[in-house]
Design an enzyme around this catalytic site. Structure first.
Site, mmCIF file in Angstrom:
data_model
loop_
_atom_site.group_PDB
_atom_site.id
_atom_site.type_symbol
_atom_site.label_atom_id
_atom_site.label_comp_id
_atom_site.label_asym_id
_atom_site.label_seq_id
_atom_site.Cartn_x
_atom_site.Cartn_y
_atom_site.Cartn_z
ATOM 1 N N SER A 182 0.795 -1.226 0.000
ATOM 2 C CA SER A 182 0.000 0.000 0.000
ATOM 3 C C SER A 182 0.829 1.279 0.000
ATOM 4 C CB SER A 182 -0.948 -0.006 1.205
ATOM 5 O OG SER A 182 -0.225 -0.199 2.402
ATOM 6 N N HIS A 210 -5.178 -3.020 -3.115
ATOM 7 C CA HIS A 210 -4.824 -2.026 -4.137
ATOM 8 C C HIS A 210 -4.681 -2.621 -5.531
ATOM 9 C CE1 HIS A 210 -4.192 1.169 -1.195
ATOM 10 N NE2 HIS A 210 -3.733 0.207 -0.415
ATOM 11 N N LYS A 242 -11.664 1.238 -2.329
ATOM 12 C CA LYS A 242 -10.565 1.784 -3.123
ATOM 13 C C LYS A 242 -10.984 1.820 -4.594
ATOM 14 C CE LYS A 242 -7.485 0.982 0.622
ATOM 15 N NZ LYS A 242 -6.804 0.016 1.465
HETATM 16 C C1 LIG Z 1 -6.736 -0.071 2.920
HETATM 17 C C2 LIG Z 1 -6.185 -1.387 3.214
HETATM 18 C C3 LIG Z 1 -6.837 -2.267 4.091
HETATM 19 C C4 LIG Z 1 -8.019 -1.839 4.905
HETATM 20 O O1 LIG Z 1 -9.166 -1.764 4.139
HETATM 21 P P1 LIG Z 1 -10.365 -0.875 4.681
HETATM 22 O O2 LIG Z 1 -11.545 -1.352 3.943
HETATM 23 O O3 LIG Z 1 -9.996 0.539 4.380
HETATM 24 O O4 LIG Z 1 -10.452 -1.137 6.160
HETATM 25 C C5 LIG Z 1 -6.337 -3.532 4.235
HETATM 26 N N1 LIG Z 1 -5.226 -3.922 3.580
HETATM 27 C C6 LIG Z 1 -4.559 -3.099 2.757
HETATM 28 C C7 LIG Z 1 -3.343 -3.606 2.055
HETATM 29 C C8 LIG Z 1 -5.011 -1.804 2.554
HETATM 30 O O5 LIG Z 1 -4.338 -0.979 1.775
#
Ligand SMILES: *Cc1c(COP(=O)(O)O)cnc(C)c1O
Length: 391
Positions: A182, A210, A242
């Site tokens: 991330s 992502h 995302k």
């Molecule tokens: C954003 C993210 C999460 C968390 O997801 P949310 O739905 O925002 O709680 C988990 N793992 C990774 C790699 C992320 O980038």
């Protein structure tokens, strides 16, 4: 021990340039686009969101959400196992299973909770959980919470991962990794990890927060890009806030895996179900993501444009080929100063500091999305090159 005053702690955080502040962002989306926002009174282009496909402000999602809310109300009223599991949830789970090519999918309220649920359900005391050193905080917390012995291998170092798997005592039950990291944007060596996990009888869990929606011939993520199926990656975790521009997360896998998680994943069982209008919006997003492949192609094309221009301008880059493009600046102070200079120049790019990244590896984290324009990317690079030259 008595409670300690917090002010000195906060002052120390401030002194080290590590104090986090929330900017209040006013979105002023043109239809279908949320890249134009107002931050602290500055009209800026948002190069920080994870809205890779430009769907967060898409009118079709808002309409689906509003129509569902009128039909079903705002709240789901209970957890999934009581009376909160609605028609929209069930339909979305089927569509996510079809999209990922897995037998079944299970909705979670957030990606954080999905990771907690999966790892704690599959690993317990007396066993071991193995993670990449740069894994997302939610995977780390999940490993700690599981009560299993918790081990990390150097970033993307499959040789060490293999060695730790082979140790066998305690038995590694879960090997978990981000698909796309991330804060770095690079892609995990999934083929090698899958092979190692399979050879040693561990579950491979890939958190593709992502990658899903962005990578692969059909946008199915890093796992599709690596050509891996359910056999190789039995536990696939994706987030919906995302690329899909909505909110929530899911786990996809075999029917027995999903059934087991329904019995044992505490962050699934003991929480109120996601509002149905959110699921309705995600269904709309999933349809658009599949019928408009130009969105992911555009996010990747703008990524390539950014990298070529940045390289030309002498801006330091990392190895990332995904829309996450870190620019290393080496200190919290430098990263914050760059963030401030960009804000003045009309760009919202956030400094990523310790402990999100290791101290000394502070950076700007730039993200490219389908909603950006070529001239905005060029202008960002132009401004960045001046910042890098003067720092
Ligand atoms: C954003 C993210 C999460 C968390 O997801 P949310 O739905 O925002 O709680 C988990 N793992 C990774 C790699 C992320 O980038």
């Amino acid at each position: 021990m008595k409670r300690q005053p917090l002010e000195p702690v906060l002052e120390e955080i401030e002194r080290r340039h590590l104090r986090r502040r929330r900017a209040t962002v006013d979105t002023c989306p043109e239809p279908g686009n949320r890249t134009g926002v107002i931050v602290d009174g500055h009209r800026v282009v948002d190069f920080s969101s994870n809205d890779y496909l430009g769907l967060a402000a898409h009118p079709a999602l808002a309409t689906a959400m509003a129509q569902c809310a009128r039909r079903c109300g705002a709240g789901s009223g209970a957890s999934h196992l009581i009376s909160g599991h609605g028609r929209e949830h069930a339909a979305l789970e089927e569509e996510l299973a079809a999209f990922t090519g897995r037998n079944r999918a299970l909705l979670f309220s957030t990606g954080y909770m999905a990771n907690l649920g999966v790892v704690t359900a599959l690993a317990s005391r007396g066993e071991s959980v193995l993670l990449d050193r740069l894994s997302h905080a939610s995977l780390i917390d999940a490993g700690l919470l599981s009560g299993a012995r918790f081990r990390r291998y150097p970033h993307c170092d499959t040789a060490v991962a293999r060695r730790l798997l082979a140790e066998g005592t305690p038995q590694t039950t879960v090997l978990a990794t981000d698909g796309v990291f991330s804060m770095d944007g690079d892609i995990a060596p999934l083929e090698a990890l899958a092979e190692a996990a399979r050879a040693h009888g561990a579950w491979l869990a890939v958190d593709d927060a992502h990658g899903i929606g962005v990578l692969g011939a059909n946008g199915r993520g890093a796992v599709e890009l690596a050509g891996l199926g359910t056999e190789e990656v039995p536990v696939l975790i994706g987030t919906l806030g995302k690329a899909f521009g909505s909110f929530g997360a899911f786990v996809a896998g075999s029917a027995p895996l999903i059934e087991f998680l329904i019995q044992r994943a505490r962050s699934y069982i003991y929480t109120t179900a996601l509002p149905q209008p959110v699921a309705a919006a995600t269904r709309a997003a999933l349809r658009i993501a599949q019928s408009e492949p130009w969105r992911r192609e555009r996010a990747l094309a703008l990524t390539a444009r950014f990298r070529a221009a940045a390289r030309q301008a002498g801006i330091p880059l990392s190895e990332s080929a995904t829309p996450i493009q870190p620019v290393p600046l080496g200190s919290a102070r430098a990263a914050l100063a760059a963030q401030q200079a960009l804000l003045q120049a009309g760009f919202w790019v956030v400094a990523i500091r310790s402990p999100t990244v290791p101290a000394g590896e502070e950076r700007l984290r730039i993200t490219l999305t389908a909603g950006h324009e070529e001239h905005q990317v060029d202008a960002l690079v132009e401004r960045l090159s001046r910042i890098c030259a003067s720092s």
